[in-house]
Design an enzyme around this catalytic site. Structure first.
Site, mmCIF file in Angstrom:
data_model
loop_
_atom_site.group_PDB
_atom_site.id
_atom_site.type_symbol
_atom_site.label_atom_id
_atom_site.label_comp_id
_atom_site.label_asym_id
_atom_site.label_seq_id
_atom_site.Cartn_x
_atom_site.Cartn_y
_atom_site.Cartn_z
ATOM 1 N N HIS A 229 9.515 93.097 -23.081
ATOM 2 C CA HIS A 229 10.411 93.100 -24.254
ATOM 3 C C HIS A 229 9.952 94.083 -25.339
ATOM 4 O O HIS A 229 10.689 94.313 -26.302
ATOM 5 C CB HIS A 229 10.529 91.710 -24.870
ATOM 6 C CG HIS A 229 11.168 90.698 -23.969
ATOM 7 N ND1 HIS A 229 12.398 90.905 -23.379
ATOM 8 C CD2 HIS A 229 10.739 89.478 -23.539
ATOM 9 C CE1 HIS A 229 12.705 89.841 -22.631
ATOM 10 N NE2 HIS A 229 11.713 88.975 -22.706
ATOM 11 N N HIS B 33 14.409 86.997 -17.941
ATOM 12 C CA HIS B 33 14.929 87.662 -19.144
ATOM 13 C C HIS B 33 15.110 89.161 -18.890
ATOM 14 O O HIS B 33 14.307 89.770 -18.170
ATOM 15 C CB HIS B 33 13.960 87.462 -20.310
ATOM 16 C CG HIS B 33 13.691 86.020 -20.633
ATOM 17 N ND1 HIS B 33 12.582 85.348 -20.154
ATOM 18 C CD2 HIS B 33 14.402 85.131 -21.365
ATOM 19 C CE1 HIS B 33 12.621 84.085 -20.588
ATOM 20 N NE2 HIS B 33 13.710 83.927 -21.326
ATOM 21 N N ASP C 59 9.763 83.179 -14.402
ATOM 22 C CA ASP C 59 10.488 82.172 -15.174
ATOM 23 C C ASP C 59 11.927 81.967 -14.685
ATOM 24 O O ASP C 59 12.677 81.192 -15.275
ATOM 25 C CB ASP C 59 10.460 82.498 -16.679
ATOM 26 C CG ASP C 59 10.617 83.971 -16.973
ATOM 27 O OD1 ASP C 59 10.932 84.758 -16.041
ATOM 28 O OD2 ASP C 59 10.434 84.369 -18.144
HETATM 29 ZN ZN LIG Z 1 10.832 86.035 -19.208
#
Ligand SMILES: [Zn+2]
Length: 311
Positions: A130, A169, A248
């Site tokens: 990120h 993500h 995840d």
């Molecule tokens: Zn993640």
């Protein structure tokens, strides 16, 4: 020739406190499980070195590297944690941890290119995907995978590298850094909508984004990967593959709502490895990203490593 396993005690020192899911115990859980199943003895354990500022500057704006470096070093000296964003806290141990995490990725890249090992896994934290060119966010400070990919290209002279991101993500930071760098092909699959709510339309022509809705399970994920990733990877013929290995998307992980299990992570790793074996002399550097259910994380990392070790 084996699989290198990079880590460092400093990566435990980054502690965001208060039950934060991106916790030091993640690395303990992985380590314990690998010992319990006897996989640790098959790995070549290596200590992660510290990154240099020059390594970081290849993926980040040098002004950001200097500024966040000042902040993290001040916190290391005065002992007072500080929130960088709503989810990301800099603690006294954060500076050394971020430098070990990026340093591991660079050292692993060198070890693989030099032929000391076939492939490598970096059991380090904080994660990186990120972190954008000029911003820390989403538990990430420096983009370990992008730093390593640029090292392979700019320092080691490779011409084409692929980045594969299977964290639940979207890897917005990696996308921001490598968008339209035609030496890099990024392929990813992620839950959408979910933090950071980006990725539905790619930022550059050099990426394949596969957003999937909540509750998508392994068979569908495998089919989407086969359909969307494999032909572009084949056509690109990467000389090396970097993996943003987040676990995840596991069905036991509460930060996402996807339904992967250990066998899916093994399968994804096999597909990556098939491309690496065909085009890249097997060269893979995989860096830990997310994965917050400790048991599921440890079992999934083991499934990933078993495939990497089968080189
Ligand atoms: Zn993640």
């Amino acid at each position: 020739m084996t699989t290198a396993y990079y880590s460092h005690p400093d990566c435990h020192g980054h502690d965001m406190g208060g039950g934060h899911p991106e916790c030091p115990e993640r690395l303990d859980a992985i380590d314990d499980h690998l010992r319990a199943i006897g996989l640790d003895i098959a790995l070549e354990k290596r200590e992660a070195p510290l990154a240099d500022a020059a390594d970081l500057d290849r993926a980040h704006e040098s002004r950001y590297v200097a500024e966040i470096g000042d902040v993290l070093q001040r916190i290391a000296a005065d002992g007072r944690p500080r929130a960088i964003d709503a989810d990301t806290i800099a603690a006294p141990g954060t500076w050394n941890a971020v430098m070990r995490a990026a340093g591991a990725a660079v050292a692993a890249t060198d070890a693989v290119i030099d032929g000391e090992v076939v492939n490598a896994f970096c059991a380090t934290r904080p994660p990186g995907h990120h972190a954008t060119r000029d911003q820390a966010m989403g538990f990430c400070f420096f983009n370990n995978v992008a730093v390593a990919a640029r090292h392979a290209l700019d320092v080691r002279g490779l011409e084409r590298v692929a980045i594969v991101d299977f964290d639940v993500h979207h890897g917005n930071g990696t996308e921001d850094i490598i968008a339209n760098d035609e030496r890099v092909l990024m392929v990813s699959i992620f839950q959408h909508p979910l933090y950071p709510y980006s990725g539905a339309s790619p930022m550059g022509t050099n990426m394949v984004n596969v957003p999937v809705p909540p509750y998508t399970r392994g068979p569908q994920v495998r089919a989407l990967i086969e359909e969307n990733w494999m032909a572009p990877l084949e056509a690109f013929r990467p000389e090396m593959i970097f993996v943003s290995a987040g676990f995840d998307a596991h069905r036991e992980d509460e930060l996402g709502q996807l339904g992967l299990v250990e066998a899916d992570y093994a399968w994804i790793t096999e597909r990556i490895k098939a491309v690496a074996d065909k085009h890249a002399r097997g060269r893979i550097v995989s860096c830990l990203e997310g994965g917050y259910n400790l048991g599921a994380l440890a079992r999934s990392v083991a499934a990933h490593l078993r495939v990497l070790l089968a080189a």
